[in-house]
Design an enzyme around this catalytic site. Structure first.
Site, PDB file in Angstrom:
ATOM      1  N   ASP A  82       0.838  -1.189   0.000  1.00  0.00           N
ATOM      2  CA  ASP A  82       0.000   0.000   0.000  1.00  0.00           C
ATOM      3  C   ASP A  82       0.882   1.253   0.000  1.00  0.00           C
ATOM      4  O   ASP A  82       1.856   1.340   0.753  1.00  0.00           O
ATOM      5  CB  ASP A  82      -0.889  -0.027   1.249  1.00  0.00           C
ATOM      6  CG  ASP A  82      -1.835   1.143   1.324  1.00  0.00           C
ATOM      7  OD1 ASP A  82      -2.691   1.262   0.438  1.00  0.00           O
ATOM      8  OD2 ASP A  82      -1.712   1.928   2.282  1.00  0.00           O
ATOM      9  N   GLU A  98       1.719  -0.401  -5.140  1.00  0.00           N
ATOM     10  CA  GLU A  98       0.810   0.692  -5.446  1.00  0.00           C
ATOM     11  C   GLU A  98       1.726   1.898  -5.648  1.00  0.00           C
ATOM     12  O   GLU A  98       2.235   2.468  -4.668  1.00  0.00           O
ATOM     13  CB  GLU A  98      -0.171   0.930  -4.303  1.00  0.00           C
ATOM     14  CG  GLU A  98      -1.181   2.012  -4.621  1.00  0.00           C
ATOM     15  CD  GLU A  98      -2.175   2.246  -3.497  1.00  0.00           C
ATOM     16  OE1 GLU A  98      -3.362   2.455  -3.789  1.00  0.00           O
ATOM     17  OE2 GLU A  98      -1.755   2.221  -2.317  1.00  0.00           O
TER      18      GLU A  98
END
Length: 713
Positions: free
Chosen positions: A332, A368
């Protein structure tokens, strides 16, 4: 009962031996570290001072401690230079392998002594019977990611026992494994499973951080997903998914923690080394310890520019790979992890350490590739062994099928691996993680059913979530009884799914999109732990048809060397190819597309000829028509003794073609808003298929591949 002795300064965390347990923590500038032991009812039994000290490490060995022992820490010291020592705050061991229970924010329990609010760390015995089951080791060209939430995936499934719904064991229930394997995915990507705490603001609204992107312990599996002992059940889930040939990919959050900014709670890292674990804004004479850097949007940013923070993250990753046996990670806001002195560095210590680590260098790594900090959008700039989530793919494919004009060139570039972003010879063909929908956004059903987000239930006056979704409701906002609109919505979903599975790269599928899951227009359901977010297993007839279509497309991709592993003559990533595929692009009238065609402002229809253009190897012809009109496509000659056969037609209600129409005349009709897939097969096979001997043509022998294509429109 418990006797404290001098211990050893390695490893960090709690480690059992024959007589008790070694405890070791990193606690720079502290004056004293107290180890607090609790019983199973979380009543404090004793406080023991760690006697050992070497540098910034504090350690000790406690005789009589056994697996299951609850514990926590209190750190004494003088607050200065960013350090926030407060012995009233019970701290979770940053290396805790398990927690006694979930942690929920409570203002009253946090005031003063916080022991009643904070979950206790648990000493664990790592022994587990893996029954000889190893990791599937799925090759890159076969990977199909399936993103799901541990709780939401099974919470409403009527076939899973009630006590297992929403748990690790629920995911590994035979019915769920059957769904995953028959669907055709290879790798289950779980949303965060590390222990987390919801933000105080959400607790006060009666909501929760359902997604789990607010960690408090990087090593410990979240207790609320356990029917009993979460650690053992997590390992059981991994073992059973591996037994079925499915990989486990974890969505990990190392960019921030639940401790938030200067006004946030002290739960773990803040109390041990606030100045080291977190990044801070620059002040006049060094870091301003009153202002946490916030490139994550969550109040703080973990500082992997500090060696001990980097060590913590690497140790956690290695633990999940070795002890918990997971197969890879999705990071993330991965840009935050590679910031040094506040700036993203593609040669950062984090990247170097991952590449050099003999364990972590061999697992699947998915980035990401952005955060919200300065120059935080870094798509295409990660090291070559990383995969990257490609939002350019999402936006282009959505826009093309919505009917936006002038998208043909960019759409074609996304189909063949986004090589403008991930250059040939440097990045693998599978680098681009292609997706239509992710957890943060519309589901596929909502993408074709809503023009606007509907996030009122989140308590932010519908201001949160993406505003530009490139969605289209086709005439009515939300559910409707209009059969024309419903049929078009189903057709568009087939178009999108087919495009995803015919594209080069690594496909990513959001759980439930294969069977019409809706969030009622909520495109930011992070705080909705209810039926808005949970997968609905009560399927309508159209959902059943979409599920069947998705399975067929997954199988087609798995069996085809062209769509799963295109090999181009000018791409040496996999070495020199003996024979190569090619890609040609055609106007519906049959001529090869030129620059004027690619840049035509109203262009919405074209064809892709892909595979062994010459000879009798695997070859496919894909007709794309995003316009409002039926269009007649001229087909190229298939070759001597060969013929085109329709395999997929998204204009039909199940995606399967009707009997061959006018293909004998080398012409095929692309219906409005549809995709049609043709395969080149030998005439003998065609004859058998037409006589009903074959339900569908066999996929031809896979040969190696290559060609030129436009980069962007």
């Amino acid at each position: 009962m418990f006797v404290m002795e001098n211990g050893v300064d390695y490893p960090l965390g709690a480690r059992l031996d024959e007589t008790g347990c070694h405890f070791c923590v990193w606690a720079p500038q502290s004056d004293k570290v107290e180890l607090c032991l609790f019983d199973e009812q979380e009543q404090e039994l004793v406080r023991l001072t760690l006697p050992g000290q070497r540098g910034q490490y504090r350690f000790g060995h406690v005789r009589g401690v056994r697996a299951g022992q609850r514990y926590g820490y209190r750190i004494h010291g003088t607050p200065r230079d960013g350090m926030l020592f407060d012995p009233d705050k019970l701290l979770i061991d940053p290396y805790a392998r398990a927690l006694s229970r979930p942690t929920h924010w409570d203002d009253e329990q946090y005031e003063g002594d916080s022991a009643a609010m904070v979950a206790k760390s648990v000493v664990v015995d790592d022994a587990f019977d893996w029954q000889g089951i190893g990791k599937p080791a799925i090759s890159p060209e076969r990977v199909v990611l399936y993103e799901t939430h541990v709780k939401g995936f099974t919470r409403q499934h009527p076939g899973v026992p009630a006590e297992l719904r929403g748990t690790y064991l629920g995911i590994s229930h035979p019915l769920m494994i059957e769904h995953l394997t028959t669907l055709g995915v290879t790798s289950v990507q779980l949303m965060p499973v590390a222990a987390f705490m919801s933000e105080p603001r959400l607790e006060q609204l009666g909501l929760t951080n359902y997604w789990g992107y607010n960690p408090i312990a990087f090593f410990a599996p979240e207790p609320r997903y356990g029917a009993g002992e979460a650690l053992t059940e997590f390992k059981t889930m991994v073992r059973e998914l591996h037994r079925a040939g499915l990989e486990v990919i974890l969505d990990v959050v190392y960019n921030h923690t639940a401790e938030s900014g200067a006004d946030g709670p002290m739960l773990s890292l803040k109390g041990f080394d606030n100045a080291g674990y977190y990044a801070f804004e620059a002040g006049a004479h060094g870091p301003d310890y009153n202002r946490h850097a916030n490139v994550t949007g969550c109040g703080n940013s973990v500082n992997l520019d500090h060696p001990n923070s980097l060590r913590l993250v690497l140790d956690a990753l290695r633990y999940w790979v070795t002890e918990m046996q997971v197969d890879g990670f999705r990071f993330d806001l991965a840009v935050t992890l590679a910031r040094e002195a506040g700036e993203f560095d593609p040669m950062s210590a984090f990247f170097k350490a991952m590449l050099a680590d003999p364990v972590l260098a061999r697992v699947k790594l998915i980035a990401e590739p952005w955060d919200i900090g300065p120059f935080g959008y870094r798509l295409g700039q990660f090291p070559s062994q990383w995969l990257e989530i490609n939002d350019r793919y999402r936006d282009t494919v959505r826009a093309f099928w919505r009917g936006d004009a002038g998208k043909m060139g960019d759409f074609a570039t996304r189909l063949v691996g986004s090589r403008d972003l991930f250059p040939k010879n440097w990045r693998a063909p599978h680098t681009s993680v292609n997706y239509l929908c992710y957890h943060d956004g519309f589901t596929l059903e909502d993408l074709v059913s809503y023009n606007q987000r509907h996030n009122q239930a989140n308590g932010e006056d519908n201001r949160d979530g993406h505003g530009n979704n490139l969605s289209y409701n086709h005439g009515v906002e939300g559910p409707t009884l209009d059969p024309r609109i419903n049929n078009l919505r189903q057709q568009q979903k087939r178009n999108l799914i087919a495009t995803l599975l015919l594209s080069q790269g690594t496909p990513h599928f959001l759980a439930g999109d294969e069977m019409g899951r809706s969030q009622l227009g909520n495109n930011n359901a992070y705080c909705q732990d209810n039926q808005i977010s949970w997968v609905n297993w009560q399927l309508r007839p159209e959902d059943e048809r979409l599920l069947d279509f998705t399975r067929q497309m997954m199988a087609l991709r798995a069996e085809s060397g062209v769509f799963s592993n295109l090999q181009l003559s000018d791409d040496s990533w996999n070495g020199a190819a003996v024979s190569c595929h090619k890609v040609n692009w055609y106007h519906p009238d049959g001529h090869q597309l030129n620059d004027q065609d690619w840049h035509a402002p109203m262009g919405q229809a074209f064809a892709m000829d892909i595979g062994m253009i010459e000879g009798d190897g695997e070859r496919w012809y894909v007709l794309f028509n995003a316009s409002d009109y039926d269009i007649q496509f001229r087909l190229p000659p298939p070759g001597t003794g060969l013929e085109w056969v329709q395999v997929v037609d998204t204009a039909t209600n199940d995606g399967l073609p009707f009997l061959p129409d006018d293909i004998k005349r080398q012409v095929s009709v692309g219906r409005a808003h549809s995709l049609k897939l043709l395969e080149r097969v030998a005439l003998s096979a065609v004859a058998l298929a037409r006589e009903g001997v074959m339900a569908a043509p066999d996929v031809a022998v896979v040969l190696p591949t290559g060609s030129q294509f436009p980069l962007a429109g």
